[in-house]
Design a protein around this motif. Structure first.
Motif, PDB file in Angstrom:
ATOM      1  N   LEU A   1       0.820  -1.212   0.000  1.00 24.48           N
ATOM      2  CA  LEU A   1       0.000   0.000   0.000  1.00 24.48           C
ATOM      3  C   LEU A   1       0.850   1.257   0.000  1.00 24.48           C
ATOM      4  N   ASP A   2       1.988   1.198   0.663  1.00 22.51           N
ATOM      5  CA  ASP A   2       2.838   2.378   0.760  1.00 22.51           C
ATOM      6  C   ASP A   2       3.989   2.376  -0.235  1.00 22.51           C
ATOM      7  N   THR A   3       4.072   1.358  -1.053  1.00 18.17           N
ATOM      8  CA  THR A   3       5.228   1.277  -1.937  1.00 18.17           C
ATOM      9  C   THR A   3       4.928   1.681  -3.370  1.00 18.17           C
ATOM     10  N   GLY A   4       3.689   1.930  -3.698  1.00 15.93           N
ATOM     11  CA  GLY A   4       3.372   2.472  -5.002  1.00 15.93           C
ATOM     12  C   GLY A   4       3.048   1.445  -6.052  1.00 15.93           C
ATOM     13  N   GLY A   5       3.269   1.817  -7.274  1.00 14.29           N
ATOM     14  CA  GLY A   5       2.838   1.037  -8.414  1.00 14.29           C
ATOM     15  C   GLY A   5       1.812   1.862  -9.162  1.00 14.29           C
ATOM     16  N   GLU A   6       1.676   1.612 -10.427  1.00 15.26           N
ATOM     17  CA  GLU A   6       0.824   2.448 -11.269  1.00 15.26           C
ATOM     18  C   GLU A   6      -0.619   2.506 -10.780  1.00 15.26           C
ATOM     19  N   VAL A   7      -1.166   1.360 -10.413  1.00 15.37           N
ATOM     20  CA  VAL A   7      -2.553   1.319  -9.963  1.00 15.37           C
ATOM     21  C   VAL A   7      -2.728   2.102  -8.669  1.00 15.37           C
ATOM     22  N   PHE A   8      -1.708   2.136  -7.845  1.00 13.35           N
ATOM     23  CA  PHE A   8      -1.830   2.745  -6.539  1.00 13.35           C
ATOM     24  C   PHE A   8      -1.555   4.246  -6.544  1.00 13.35           C
ATOM     25  N   ALA A   9      -1.321   4.818  -7.708  1.00 10.70           N
ATOM     26  CA  ALA A   9      -1.158   6.273  -7.781  1.00 10.70           C
ATOM     27  C   ALA A   9      -2.403   6.965  -7.255  1.00 10.70           C
ATOM     28  N   LEU A  10      -3.550   6.316  -7.418  1.00  8.82           N
ATOM     29  CA  LEU A  10      -4.793   6.864  -6.880  1.00  8.82           C
ATOM     30  C   LEU A  10      -4.696   7.042  -5.377  1.00  8.82           C
ATOM     31  N   LEU A  11      -4.052   6.095  -4.723  1.00 13.76           N
ATOM     32  CA  LEU A  11      -3.963   6.145  -3.275  1.00 13.76           C
ATOM     33  C   LEU A  11      -3.020   7.238  -2.790  1.00 13.76           C
ATOM     34  N   GLU A  12      -2.096   7.616  -3.623  1.00 14.16           N
ATOM     35  CA  GLU A  12      -1.121   8.627  -3.228  1.00 14.16           C
ATOM     36  C   GLU A  12      -1.621  10.042  -3.467  1.00 14.16           C
ATOM     37  N   ASN A  13      -2.702  10.197  -4.192  1.00 14.55           N
ATOM     38  CA  ASN A  13      -3.206  11.524  -4.525  1.00 14.55           C
ATOM     39  C   ASN A  13      -4.617  11.685  -3.965  1.00 14.55           C
ATOM     40  N   PRO A  14      -4.748  12.384  -2.826  1.00 13.54           N
ATOM     41  CA  PRO A  14      -6.077  12.512  -2.219  1.00 13.54           C
ATOM     42  C   PRO A  14      -7.091  13.230  -3.106  1.00 13.54           C
ATOM     43  N   ARG A  15      -6.648  14.103  -4.009  1.00 13.34           N
ATOM     44  CA  ARG A  15      -7.595  14.765  -4.917  1.00 13.34           C
ATOM     45  C   ARG A  15      -8.192  13.764  -5.906  1.00 13.34           C
ATOM     46  N   LYS A  16      -7.362  12.870  -6.426  1.00 10.92           N
ATOM     47  CA  LYS A  16      -7.895  11.835  -7.314  1.00 10.92           C
ATOM     48  C   LYS A  16      -8.843  10.933  -6.536  1.00 10.92           C
ATOM     49  N   ALA A  17      -8.476  10.606  -5.318  1.00 16.23           N
ATOM     50  CA  ALA A  17      -9.345   9.774  -4.479  1.00 16.23           C
ATOM     51  C   ALA A  17     -10.670  10.484  -4.220  1.00 16.23           C
ATOM     52  N   TRP A  18     -10.604  11.796  -4.021  1.00 18.51           N
ATOM     53  CA  TRP A  18     -11.815  12.584  -3.763  1.00 18.51           C
ATOM     54  C   TRP A  18     -12.710  12.591  -5.001  1.00 18.51           C
ATOM     55  N   ILE A  19     -12.122  12.757  -6.179  1.00 15.41           N
ATOM     56  CA  ILE A  19     -12.903  12.750  -7.426  1.00 15.41           C
ATOM     57  C   ILE A  19     -13.499  11.359  -7.649  1.00 15.41           C
ATOM     58  N   TYR A  20     -12.698  10.304  -7.441  1.00 21.31           N
ATOM     59  CA  TYR A  20     -13.230   8.939  -7.586  1.00 21.31           C
ATOM     60  C   TYR A  20     -14.415   8.757  -6.637  1.00 21.31           C
ATOM     61  N   THR A  21     -14.259   9.169  -5.390  1.00 22.54           N
ATOM     62  CA  THR A  21     -15.321   8.996  -4.389  1.00 22.54           C
ATOM     63  C   THR A  21     -16.573   9.761  -4.801  1.00 22.54           C
ATOM     64  N   TYR A  22     -16.395  10.977  -5.306  1.00 23.12           N
ATOM     65  CA  TYR A  22     -17.560  11.759  -5.739  1.00 23.12           C
ATOM     66  C   TYR A  22     -18.292  11.034  -6.874  1.00 23.12           C
ATOM     67  N   ILE A  23     -17.550  10.566  -7.852  1.00 25.36           N
ATOM     68  CA  ILE A  23     -18.180   9.868  -8.984  1.00 25.36           C
ATOM     69  C   ILE A  23     -18.820   8.564  -8.497  1.00 25.36           C
ATOM     70  N   ASP A  24     -18.178   7.888  -7.541  1.00 26.01           N
ATOM     71  CA  ASP A  24     -18.737   6.652  -6.995  1.00 26.01           C
ATOM     72  C   ASP A  24     -20.087   6.920  -6.314  1.00 26.01           C
ATOM     73  N   HIS A  25     -20.185   8.048  -5.619  1.00 24.67           N
ATOM     74  CA  HIS A  25     -21.432   8.395  -4.917  1.00 24.67           C
ATOM     75  C   HIS A  25     -22.463   9.061  -5.832  1.00 24.67           C
ATOM     76  N   HIS A  26     -22.012   9.560  -6.986  1.00 20.03           N
ATOM     77  CA  HIS A  26     -22.914  10.268  -7.901  1.00 20.03           C
ATOM     78  C   HIS A  26     -22.737   9.716  -9.318  1.00 20.03           C
ATOM     79  N   PRO A  27     -23.287   8.521  -9.587  1.00 21.86           N
ATOM     80  CA  PRO A  27     -23.126   7.923 -10.919  1.00 21.86           C
ATOM     81  C   PRO A  27     -23.665   8.848 -12.018  1.00 21.86           C
ATOM     82  N   GLU A  28     -23.081   8.718 -13.189  1.00 14.96           N
ATOM     83  CA  GLU A  28     -23.448   9.488 -14.373  1.00 14.96           C
ATOM     84  C   GLU A  28     -23.311  10.984 -14.116  1.00 14.96           C
ATOM     85  N   THR A  29     -22.186  11.344 -13.535  1.00 14.82           N
ATOM     86  CA  THR A  29     -21.900  12.746 -13.265  1.00 14.82           C
ATOM     87  C   THR A  29     -20.992  13.304 -14.360  1.00 14.82           C
ATOM     88  N   THR A  30     -21.032  14.609 -14.533  1.00 10.69           N
ATOM     89  CA  THR A  30     -20.217  15.266 -15.553  1.00 10.69           C
ATOM     90  C   THR A  30     -18.995  15.927 -14.918  1.00 10.69           C
TER      91      THR A  30
END
Length: 171
Positions: free
Chosen positions: A12-41
């Motif tokens: 979890l703390d060592t990275g990898g391409e897929v885990f870039a999401l975990l290292e960037n809280p803004r990307k995580a925030w956008i993912y979470t917003y889209i997850d909670h609001h399907p079909e969002t623009t």
């Protein structure tokens, strides 16, 4: 229990391409917003999260390339829907699951100083362990004092992170 002990060698703390999401809280925030609001623009994300449009476009492109979101219509404006994330990592006796809950906990880093400080001190693996405790805390089977004793934390620190993560596990 081995799965609840923080393991500083866990990927979890060592990275990898897929885990870039975990290292960037803004990307995580956008993912979470889209997850909670399907079909969002993109514009919905920009207006609601108050982020620059260019940043949102870039991060949504990254999330789409990683397979975390997809465009859910053929029209304009493009609408996005999040894919369910459920990755399991095993390192020795420790196992961690990367779920939308963990991504949402990481996203809280932007808005919650308690989560931000906890991640700084204990890393993403420590946050994953705290999320496990938060589920039991919300169910009433664990207290902040139990987490503090088992994870060698102060009761105050355990209480702060459990209260911060409670909305994530109760959602």
């Amino acid at each position: 229990m081995a799965t609840r002990e923080a393991n500083w060698d866990t990927p979890l703390d060592t990275g990898g391409e897929v885990f870039a999401l975990l290292e960037n809280p803004r990307k995580a925030w956008i993912y979470t917003y889209i997850d909670h609001h399907p079909e969002t623009t993109i514009q919905d994300v920009v207006e609601t999260l108050d982020l620059p449009q260019r940043t949102v476009y870039e991060y949504v492109d990254d999330l789409e390339a990683a397979g975390f979101v997809e465009q859910s219509n053929d029209g304009r404006p493009a609408e996005y829907t999040a894919h369910e994330i459920d990755l399991q990592l095993v390192a020795g006796d420790a196992e961690r699951r990367i779920t939308p809950e963990l991504v949402e906990a990481i996203a809280r880093r932007i808005r919650d100083d308690g989560v931000d400080t906890y991640i700084d001190r204990h890393g993403l693996d420590g946050l994953a362990v705290a999320l496990d405790y938060a589920r039991e805390y919300a169910e009433g089977s664990v207290t902040h004092r139990i987490m503090a004793r088992e994870q060698d934390l102060s009761p105050l620190e355990a209480g702060v992170v459990l209260d911060a993560l409670r909305p994530v596990v109760e959602a």
